[in-house]
Scaffold this active site. Sequence first.
Site, PDB file in Angstrom:
ATOM      1  NE  ARG A 121       4.448  36.443  40.250  1.00  0.00           N
ATOM      2  CZ  ARG A 121       5.690  36.040  40.521  1.00  0.00           C
ATOM      3  NH1 ARG A 121       6.129  34.875  40.089  1.00  0.00           N
ATOM      4  NH2 ARG A 121       6.505  36.797  41.206  1.00  0.00           N
ATOM      5  CB  SER A 135       7.705  27.756  38.080  1.00  0.00           C
ATOM      6  OG  SER A 135       7.222  29.011  37.711  1.00  0.00           O
ATOM      7  CE  LYS A 192       7.198  32.652  43.761  1.00  0.00           C
ATOM      8  NZ  LYS A 192       6.322  32.191  42.690  1.00  0.00           N
TER       9      LYS A 192
END
Length: 200
Positions: free
Chosen positions: A30, A100, A129
Amino acid sequence: MKLDPFYPIVDSSTWVARLVPLGVKLLQLRIKDVEDENRLQQEISAARKVCERHGCQLIVNDYWQLAIDEACDFVHLGQEDLEGADLDAIRRAGLRLGVSTHDGDELETALSADPDYIALGPVFPTSSKSLKWEPQGVAKVTGWKRQVGDLPLVAIGGITLERAVEVLQSGADSIAVISDVTRNPDPEQRTRDWIGQTRR
């Protein structure tokens, strides 16, 4: 389809080269905030070569076209990326899809894309995050596993090695791990510990 229960997420091919040879069998690359497509392609290509050499499945976050070009195993998309992605092209290329989710509406959207796995998070508070969603807790993992049935469920968000057994027993098929490995003083040993704990 069965996912390996330990699913580290890293942001560079350097991390891939550090962790995959230790026995990692499923890993997501990612990379955020990189505009240079050549650099992205080089990173994905380097990661794929390491994964191929060690029998690890590579999941690429977001960059589905590059993942197709590099013949990766999976693409992982957030809700906001689903609309712009050519899901038919991803399927035609033989790549599998992870999506997700954070709430019931997002679960419906994800299921309509016919994914190969669903990720639910954050299970616990996370520093990786900033999210607008509250931590879901392990009870939500159990409920969602009931809803998705045979579809693999990946739990993500604030999950440490110490919480792994509880999360797996709650219904998760796999645990996505970021900071518990990459911010550990000894990432390699932490990776070995995760592998040992989750493959018992």
